[in-house]
Design a protein around this motif. Sequence first.
Motif, mmCIF file in Angstrom:
data_model
loop_
_atom_site.group_PDB
_atom_site.id
_atom_site.type_symbol
_atom_site.label_atom_id
_atom_site.label_comp_id
_atom_site.label_asym_id
_atom_site.label_seq_id
_atom_site.Cartn_x
_atom_site.Cartn_y
_atom_site.Cartn_z
ATOM 1 N N GLY A 126 0.797 -1.224 0.000
ATOM 2 C CA GLY A 126 0.000 0.000 0.000
ATOM 3 C C GLY A 126 0.833 1.279 0.000
ATOM 4 O O GLY A 126 0.475 2.260 -0.668
ATOM 5 N N SER A 127 1.937 1.269 0.714
ATOM 6 C CA SER A 127 2.789 2.467 0.771
ATOM 7 C C SER A 127 3.284 2.840 -0.625
ATOM 8 O O SER A 127 3.495 4.024 -0.927
ATOM 9 N N MET A 158 0.563 4.611 -2.383
ATOM 10 C CA MET A 158 0.562 5.997 -1.898
ATOM 11 C C MET A 158 1.631 6.799 -2.650
ATOM 12 O O MET A 158 1.372 7.869 -3.208
ATOM 13 N N PHE A 182 -1.752 7.906 9.090
ATOM 14 C CA PHE A 182 -1.460 7.806 7.658
ATOM 15 C C PHE A 182 -1.496 9.140 6.926
ATOM 16 O O PHE A 182 -0.807 9.314 5.919
ATOM 17 N N ARG A 230 1.938 10.350 6.831
ATOM 18 C CA ARG A 230 2.786 9.786 5.760
ATOM 19 C C ARG A 230 2.547 10.524 4.441
ATOM 20 O O ARG A 230 3.444 10.629 3.606
ATOM 21 N N VAL A 277 -7.226 10.454 3.928
ATOM 22 C CA VAL A 277 -7.379 9.013 4.137
ATOM 23 C C VAL A 277 -8.872 8.731 4.329
ATOM 24 O O VAL A 277 -9.499 9.314 5.209
ATOM 25 N N ASP A 285 -6.694 7.734 0.083
ATOM 26 C CA ASP A 285 -6.160 6.484 0.629
ATOM 27 C C ASP A 285 -7.343 5.583 0.968
ATOM 28 O O ASP A 285 -8.152 5.910 1.836
ATOM 29 N N LYS A 305 -6.123 -6.344 3.454
ATOM 30 C CA LYS A 305 -7.159 -5.979 4.435
ATOM 31 C C LYS A 305 -8.497 -6.597 4.005
ATOM 32 O O LYS A 305 -8.682 -7.788 4.151
HETATM 33 N N1 PLP Z 1 -2.591 3.678 4.447
HETATM 34 C C1 PLP Z 1 -3.344 3.095 5.383
HETATM 35 C C2 PLP Z 1 -4.635 3.756 5.788
HETATM 36 C C3 PLP Z 1 -2.942 1.905 5.972
HETATM 37 O O1 PLP Z 1 -3.700 1.320 6.904
HETATM 38 C C4 PLP Z 1 -1.717 1.306 5.563
HETATM 39 C C5 PLP Z 1 -1.253 0.052 6.182
HETATM 40 O O2 PLP Z 1 -1.771 -0.410 7.159
HETATM 41 C C6 PLP Z 1 -0.960 1.944 4.579
HETATM 42 C C7 PLP Z 1 -1.434 3.126 4.038
HETATM 43 C C8 PLP Z 1 0.320 1.365 4.108
HETATM 44 O O3 PLP Z 1 0.121 0.125 3.502
HETATM 45 P P1 PLP Z 1 1.257 -0.999 3.498
HETATM 46 O O4 PLP Z 1 1.551 -1.332 4.929
HETATM 47 O O5 PLP Z 1 0.647 -2.128 2.725
HETATM 48 O O6 PLP Z 1 2.439 -0.414 2.813
#
Ligand code: PLP
Length: 392
Positions: free
Chosen positions: A69-70, A73, A95, A98, A142, A171, A197
């Motif tokens: 997921g990152s 993003m 998040f 981030r 988010v 997000d 998830k």
């Molecule tokens: N954004 C949200 C809302 C998340 O919950 C997460 C991970 O839990 C991420 C981004 C990042 O995803 P990943 O851990 O798969 O890189």
Amino acid sequence: MTTSFHPPQRTLMGPGPSDVHPRILEAMGRPTIGHLDPLFVGMMDEMKSLLQYAFRTENELTMPVSAPGSAGMETCFVNLVEPGDKVIVCQNGVFGGRMKENVERCGGTAIMVEDTWGRAVSEGKLEDALKANPDARVVAFVHAETSTGAISDAKTLVEIAHNHDCLTIVDAVTSLGGSEIQVDGWNIDAIYSGTQKCLSCTPGLSPVSFSEAALEKVRSRPTKVQSWFLDLNLVMGYWGSGAKRAYHHTAPINALYGLHEALVMLEDEGLENAWKRHNHHHNALKAGLESMGLNFIVPESERLPQLNAVSIPEGVDDAAVRSTLLTDYNLEIGAGLGPMAGKVWRIGLMGHACRKENVLKCLSALDDVLGRVDAPISRGKALAAAQSTYSD
Ligand code: PLP
């Protein structure tokens, strides 16, 4: 001599990863074929339409980024934010922070709109920030904040952003497959999610989707996207419509089989049914937790069904309880993240983990373990409270 690693069968009810459906694990064990093999390319085309279904979009550029997921993003930010761009970032949990990091690393300026953690993003504050910053180019927020369990009104936030000529980055890592998302209906420009998830899949892929307006910005930017790997101009040669599927990177072939299977299962269940299932089991879990006297940190109307954050009762050792749940029940629940560490537990009900047997297992395990440490809870009521919502 080192031997093979054989993990135990846990029940994953934290903030993700969540339980992976056996059908998906089985799919991932199928023979690896070349990522330019015509049969694999056919599977990619199906994957794209399945993702379009999950995101509720006709967006041509809808695909999984080959990383977690990152990386989804980062894909959104590196492509849509150029040096000097002003980006409004709404933060109501970890998040959003981030997102700020991403904006700054792209050479942009992040205007932070801070909301109370545990609450939805405030539409009024976004409106004020946009009025104060008419030169802003992008709004990012988010949809489902995994650190607190709050869901925001994505449709309205996108509408406000568009009224001020901003593109939107959303997000949806924790919402895709668990809560309503309408990428086209809500006119979202760029959205990213994760597979670990509510899609019941393994971690490591990030479904994304980009509107034509977002792609226009990417195509017309005067500066090169600073990440070669995530540059959509190049990725489109592999995943884009009519693309010749030229080599860009070696796709994570077996992981993609898993996501394909997960999406076939989502289609079989029906998207709306999946959203309903998450609500249904959340109501049962909520009834059980509240009957024990545990309190949710998010007001009911802003609560995310798939992530239940409750305050840890006074005097209870957070780590000791989670460790006993793991060793005695093979049950994982999540700790608090960032400033919430030690204050809350995050109980996930995501994807395949979102089912009755898990709700009942979690409630009975908590009742036992909290009872053993003399926590100030009401014992012996949780299962009946949850069961009563099922029989309603
Ligand atoms: N954004 C949200 C809302 C998340 O919950 C997460 C991970 O839990 C991420 C981004 C990042 O995803 P990943 O851990 O798969 O890189």
